[in-house]
Design an enzyme around this catalytic site. Structure first.
Site, PDB file in Angstrom:
ATOM      1  CB  THR A  13      -0.934   0.026   1.215  1.00  0.00           C
ATOM      2  OG1 THR A  13      -0.159   0.002   2.423  1.00  0.00           O
ATOM      3  CG2 THR A  13      -1.893  -1.153   1.184  1.00  0.00           C
ATOM      4  N   GLY A  18       8.335   7.045  -2.684  1.00  0.00           N
ATOM      5  CA  GLY A  18       9.109   6.834  -1.482  1.00  0.00           C
ATOM      6  C   GLY A  18       9.462   5.382  -1.198  1.00  0.00           C
ATOM      7  CE1 TYR A 151       4.241   9.571  11.061  1.00  0.00           C
ATOM      8  CE2 TYR A 151       6.129  10.000  12.477  1.00  0.00           C
ATOM      9  CZ  TYR A 151       5.577   9.402  11.357  1.00  0.00           C
ATOM     10  OH  TYR A 151       6.364   8.632  10.538  1.00  0.00           O
TER      11      TYR A 151
END
Length: 247
Positions: A13, A18, A151
């Site tokens: 996914t 990146g 985060y």
């Protein structure tokens, strides 16, 4: 190059850029049948062309369970199984504690935790003994970086899920591990550094090896964790951070 993943079915996914894209390229080069997802069709198409080797792109949002269902229906139709899942899709959204709003929580935990959880859950009916799951974590799950508590917490949750799932899936012979990068030379990271003069120097100063990670170095760790070379590694978090978390 060794074909460690010859005919293995690999789902990644967030595979259009990146770490996801770099990992997809490596899997494909080693013989895997690679499926990647991304939200944007244009980026997905570019990534599929770059990966080559018959890679397939499926547009979708991992926070949308219907999209995940469609992804695995495509894989089931083509191959009837999934051998490797790299739950890589995620986001980095720094927000100071005083500024956090409900929308920040929903977006960060929606993608980094909910999306990751259901990416794995919905793959399980297609996974057999010997299947492997790698979750994309972060050293932020173990370090208290300022101004990004949401985060940090979301990545700590990823680490916790890997521990729990190692126990939950042991009878099925499915291994679960986490790859946790530090600062990595990605397009998004480069954009951040370009907009914040001096930031790169400060980040690099805190890395014992004195530089950012290369995408290929993180991808190498992903392939190790999903290969037979790590057959006795389970519930583990592999830091790819130049020594930051260790020292």
């Amino acid at each position: 190059m060794a074909n460690r993943f010859e005919d293995k079915v690999v789902v990644i996914t967030g595979g259009s850029d990146g770490i996801g894209l770099a990992s997809a390229q490596r899997f494909a080069e080693e013989g895997a049948r690679v499926y990647i997802t991304a939200r944007r069709q244009d980026l997905l198409d570019l990534a599929v062309d770059q990966i080559g080797h018959g890679a397939i792109g499926v547009q979708g949002d991992v926070t949308n369970l219907a999209d995940l269902t469609s992804l695995y229906k495509s894989v089931e139709r083509d191959h009837g199984r999934v051998d490797v899942v790299f739950a890589n899709a995620g986001m980095h959204q720094p927000v100071a504690l005083e500024a956090i709003e409900e929308a920040h929580f929903d977006s960060t935990f929606g993608l980094n935790v909910k999306g990751l959880l259901f990416t794995v859950q919905k793959a399980l009916p297609l996974m057999t003994h010997g299947g492997v799951v790698v979750l994309n974590g972060s050293i932020a799950g173990s370090k208290a970086y300022p101004g990004q508590s949401l985060y940090n917490a979301s990545k700590a949750a990823v680490r916790s899920l890997a521990r729990s799932w190692t126990i939950d899936l042991k009878e099925r012979g499915i291994r679960v591990n986490v790859v946790s990068p530090g600062a990595t030379e990605t397009r998004l990271m480069r954009g951040y550094f370009d907009a914040a003069p001096g930031a790169e120097e400060q980040v690099v100063k805190g890395v014992p090896l004195g530089r950012l990670a290369h995408l290929e170095e993180v991808a190498n760790a992903v392939l190790f964790l999903t290969s037979s070379e790590s057959s006795y590694v389970a519930g583990h978090e592999l830091f790819v951070d130049g020594g930051v978390a260790a020292v």
